[in-house]
Design a protein around this motif. Structure first.
Motif, PDB file in Angstrom:
ATOM      1  N   PRO A   1       1.083  -1.275   0.009  1.00  0.00           N
ATOM      2  CA  PRO A   1      -0.036   0.066  -0.005  1.00  0.00           C
ATOM      3  C   PRO A   1       0.853   1.316   0.229  1.00  0.00           C
ATOM      4  O   PRO A   1       0.551   2.111  -0.674  1.00  0.00           O
ATOM      5  N   ALA A   2       1.933   1.330   0.765  1.00  0.00           N
ATOM      6  CA  ALA A   2       2.756   2.494   0.938  1.00  0.00           C
ATOM      7  C   ALA A   2       3.391   2.860  -0.422  1.00  0.00           C
ATOM      8  O   ALA A   2       3.379   4.103  -1.022  1.00  0.00           O
TER       9      ALA A   2
ATOM     10  N   VAL B   1       0.695   4.483  -2.979  1.00  0.00           N
ATOM     11  CA  VAL B   1       0.467   5.782  -2.294  1.00  0.00           C
ATOM     12  C   VAL B   1       1.366   6.730  -3.076  1.00  0.00           C
ATOM     13  O   VAL B   1       1.324   7.737  -3.579  1.00  0.00           O
ATOM     14  N   ARG B   2       2.725   6.343  -2.581  1.00  0.00           N
ATOM     15  CA  ARG B   2       3.890   6.925  -3.364  1.00  0.00           C
ATOM     16  C   ARG B   2       3.910   7.305  -4.943  1.00  0.00           C
ATOM     17  O   ARG B   2       4.443   8.303  -5.338  1.00  0.00           O
TER      18      ARG B   2
ATOM     19  N   HIS C   1       2.076  11.267   5.131  1.00  0.00           N
ATOM     20  CA  HIS C   1       3.293  10.752   5.470  1.00  0.00           C
ATOM     21  C   HIS C   1       4.261  10.146   4.503  1.00  0.00           C
ATOM     22  O   HIS C   1       5.604  10.150   4.629  1.00  0.00           O
ATOM     23  N   THR C   2       3.917   9.817   3.154  1.00  0.00           N
ATOM     24  CA  THR C   2       4.836   9.519   2.163  1.00  0.00           C
ATOM     25  C   THR C   2       5.360  10.585   1.522  1.00  0.00           C
ATOM     26  O   THR C   2       6.392  10.780   0.679  1.00  0.00           O
TER      27      THR C   2
ATOM     28  N   ARG D   1       6.811  12.475  12.485  1.00  0.00           N
ATOM     29  CA  ARG D   1       6.257  11.914  11.588  1.00  0.00           C
ATOM     30  C   ARG D   1       6.057  10.301  12.072  1.00  0.00           C
ATOM     31  O   ARG D   1       5.003   9.837  11.795  1.00  0.00           O
TER      32      ARG D   1
ATOM     33  N   ALA E   1       2.733   8.295  12.950  1.00  0.00           N
ATOM     34  CA  ALA E   1       2.263   7.056  12.169  1.00  0.00           C
ATOM     35  C   ALA E   1       1.923   5.898  13.039  1.00  0.00           C
ATOM     36  O   ALA E   1       1.216   5.229  12.797  1.00  0.00           O
TER      37      ALA E   1
ATOM     38  N   LEU F   1      -2.553   1.995   6.805  1.00  0.00           N
ATOM     39  CA  LEU F   1      -1.641   1.564   5.543  1.00  0.00           C
ATOM     40  C   LEU F   1      -2.211   2.318   4.406  1.00  0.00           C
ATOM     41  O   LEU F   1      -1.434   2.408   3.596  1.00  0.00           O
ATOM     42  N   ALA F   2      -3.530   2.655   4.115  1.00  0.00           N
ATOM     43  CA  ALA F   2      -4.114   3.439   3.014  1.00  0.00           C
ATOM     44  C   ALA F   2      -3.488   4.700   3.053  1.00  0.00           C
ATOM     45  O   ALA F   2      -3.492   5.124   1.871  1.00  0.00           O
ATOM     46  N   GLN F   3      -2.772   5.284   4.159  1.00  0.00           N
ATOM     47  CA  GLN F   3      -2.086   6.663   3.963  1.00  0.00           C
ATOM     48  C   GLN F   3      -0.666   6.491   3.668  1.00  0.00           C
ATOM     49  O   GLN F   3       0.158   7.401   3.621  1.00  0.00           O
ATOM     50  N   GLY F   4      -0.249   5.083   3.413  1.00  0.00           N
ATOM     51  CA  GLY F   4       1.196   4.918   3.114  1.00  0.00           C
ATOM     52  C   GLY F   4       1.990   4.639   4.229  1.00  0.00           C
ATOM     53  O   GLY F   4       3.249   4.545   4.279  1.00  0.00           O
ATOM     54  N   VAL F   5       1.482   4.290   5.500  1.00  0.00           N
ATOM     55  CA  VAL F   5       2.233   4.148   6.512  1.00  0.00           C
ATOM     56  C   VAL F   5       2.717   2.556   6.433  1.00  0.00           C
ATOM     57  O   VAL F   5       2.105   1.625   6.311  1.00  0.00           O
ATOM     58  N   SER F   6       3.915   2.148   6.827  1.00  0.00           N
ATOM     59  CA  SER F   6       4.270   0.732   6.723  1.00  0.00           C
ATOM     60  C   SER F   6       4.163   0.137   7.978  1.00  0.00           C
ATOM     61  O   SER F   6       4.652   0.534   9.001  1.00  0.00           O
TER      62      SER F   6
END
Ligand SMILES: Nc1ncnc2c1ncn2[C@@H]1O[C@H](COP(=O)(O)OP(=O)(O)OP(=O)(O)O)[C@@H](O)[C@H]1O
Ligand SMILES: [Mg+2]
Lengths: 257, 295
Positions: free
Chosen positions: A76-77, A80-81, A108-109, B162, B166, B178-183
């Protein structure tokens, strides 16, 4: 171009939910994806954004490509990137965090562009600017939807995937959300709009797809779909006759009944 | 009165060690929804590392290095042994962490060997005299100050960075994060690393004034009532729970002589008694959230 090709998705290794779906979202356009409950709309969005794994789902066939490069094996990350961000059904804002923290997390990304993106969001959603310090859990449904969209836009996506943004909102708020989607799109973001509110979605989309039990059954310009008799009956509830059968008809979303 | 004040001061000192341990448990719990029983092993590992590092580096640098190394060890363990278990029932994962605890302790015990190993701190059992004849042990003051600094650092980390943000978001709703790009994997690893580092500091301070031995493990056990009484998912709860348990324990140790029918070792049991009483009134602990119950 965001393209889905002949996609098959299975949950728990056995439940075949998408059976060869193909669709495409050209850059900077709005495309509507309609379908009854359980048709597989959310599943399709999960396949695009890499969130199937969380639900024990997997792509068993087909591909998702972004500008001809496959993205369906990415985390997913990484998706998004690359510029595809999903706003999940039910908003899913972080209730314990403040409005501003929710937005910051959306970047976040992209930590570098964060301050500037934040200002852009406060311009687009003035309500959020007023409530930036309050906890997201206290926002109204409409405000939460705006927060969820703003949070997703913080990553500056090329494609925004919206899952039923009008769900549970009063008619006036539905209009407001619709206008915001148009505004977001005018700024250059492509939108894949999943909706049960077919009138709203087709009124702003350029093209529409209708999904039924995991298959695309209609694929037409939005204006044609809006004029389509079946669609009118099924989604706009003009006639009491069912689309396929009565049971199916009853599965329409709450606010249509 | 003098006895009372001295016991409270001692209690806050030892209580801050419990607080550090409790914070580690809670950080892992919030990130992964698993109670890690491996914390005692990292506590011991950290203290043993300090006994080796204090020679070349001195106490403070040695402690910092040991915290970093133990954090790295915890991170590696999470990656190798815990991550593959994600999605299994919480109970299974908890048992795995128990296995990790035993494995790490076996290795660390070998490193302790037969010598008496000391962390080489500057305080030992020295005291400061306060007005009124009250004595406070220097090591307890050091524990409280160190804990306060670490808590302040954690606060800044979770509130302003940051990565900290997260972690909070992932703790609240993993899929949305996850959907925001957090691992989420990185969040898991980091939670173990933080908890490992905190355990190393706690273990070292628990060994100050004595020596490092396997019995440190008993102290780590006390962290369980601490976090349950504070609320499994509450960082402030872990701190307040730790201080409360430490204080009650020391007070009982001081005054149990006046209640001889309780026997000589009642202070060991007090954490559990306090936990029991709190849970009677507040089933989710002092600061826990309701949802925790459903997990
Ligand atoms: N995690 C899951 N595990 C197993 N089956 C699932 C899972 N999620 C969805 N399904 C099934 O997949 C099918 C499609 O679900 P999906 O959520 O994609 O539909 P939808 O079109 O978004 O419906 P709605 O309009 O109700 O949101 C449904 O039959 C549903 O029961
Ligand atoms: Mg859905």
């Amino acid at each position: 171009m965001l393209r889905v090709q002949n996609l098959e998705v299975v949950y728990d290794d056995v439940m075949l939910v998408l059976r060869g779906v193909s669709l495409q979202v050209p850059p900077g356009r709005i495309v509507a994806l309609l379908g009854a409950n359980g048709a597989g709309k959310t599943t399709l969005l999960r396949a695009l954004s890499g969130l199937l794994g969380v639900h024990d789902g997997a792509i068993t066939k087909g591909a998702v490509t972004l500008d001809e490069k496959p993205i369906h094996r990415l985390r997913p990350a990484a998706v998004v990137r690359r510029g595809v961000t999903q706003v999940m059904e039910g908003r899913r804002t972080f209730a314990e965090l403040t409005v501003e923290e929710n937005l910051r997390l959306g970047a976040h990304t992209r930590p570098k562009g964060r301050a500037e993106a934040l200002e852009r969001m406060y311009g687009l959603f003035p309500v959020l600017a007023q409530r930036r310090g309050s906890v997201a859990g206290y926002l109204s449904g409409g405000e939460q939807q705006m927060l969820a969209m703003g949070r997703a836009l913080m990553s500056d996506p090329a494609y925004l995937l919206l899952d039923e943004p009008s769900l549970g909102l009063a008619p006036r708020l539905v209009e407001q959300v619709r206008d915001l989607i148009v505004q977001i799109n005018r700024a250059g973001t492509g939108v894949l709009l999943v909706e049960q509110n077919a009138t709203m979605a087709l009124s702003i989309a350029e093209h529409g797809y209708v999904l039924e039990t995991g298959k695309v059954v209609l694929d037409k310009p939005a204006a044609e779909l809006l004029a389509d008799d079946d669609i009118r009956e099924f989604y706009l509830g003009r006639a009491e006759r069912s689309f396929r059968d009565v049971k199916h008809y009853k599965r329409r979303k709450r606010w249509l009944s | 009165m003098k006895d009372f004040v001295e016991s409270v001061l001692r209690g806050i000192g030892t209580g801050s060690v419990y607080a550090l341990l409790g914070l580690g448990f809670v950080i892992i719990y919030k990130a992964t929804r698993v109670i890690s029983f491996a914390q005692p092993a990292f506590m011991l590992a950290g203290a043993v590392l300090v006994t080796y590092l204090v020679g070349p580096l001195g106490f403070f640098l040695g402690l910092a290095a040991a915290a970093v190394l133990t954090g790295g060890l915890a991170l590696g363990v999470e990656r190798l042994a815990v991550r593959p278990m994600i999605g299994r029932p919480v109970f299974t994962v908890a048992i795995i962490t128990l296995g990790i605890d035993i494995a790490v302790r076996v290795v660390v015990n070998a490193a302790i060997g037969l010598d008496v190993r000391q962390v080489g701190d500057p305080w030992g059992l020295k005291v400061w005299k306060l007005p009124g004849g009250v004595q406070v042990e220097q090591r307890h003051v050091a524990m409280v100050l160190t804990t306060a600094v670490l808590i302040a650092l954690l606060f800044v980390f979770f509130r302003y960075t940051r990565t900290g943000l997260a972690m909070r978001a992932a703790s609240y709703d993993q899929e949305a994060a996850l959907a925001q790009g957090v691992s989420v994997g990185a969040v898991f690893a980091l939670s173990w690393a933080l908890a490992g580092a905190l355990a190393a500091v706690a273990g070292t301070f628990a060994a100050v004034g004595g020596s490092v031995s396997e019995s440190l493990w008993l102290i780590a056990l006390t962290a369980l009532p601490v976090i349950i009484l504070g609320g499994l998912d509450s960082l402030p709860g872990a701190v307040i729970g730790g201080l409360a348990v430490g204080t009650v324990q020391e007070l009982t140790a001081t005054y149990q002589g006046s209640l001889p029918w309780l026997g000589g070792n009642i202070s060991v049991v007090t954490p559990y008694v306090v936990m029991f009483l709190v849970l009677l009134v507040r089933p989710y602990g002092l600061f826990g959230t309701r949802e925790v119950e459903r997990v």
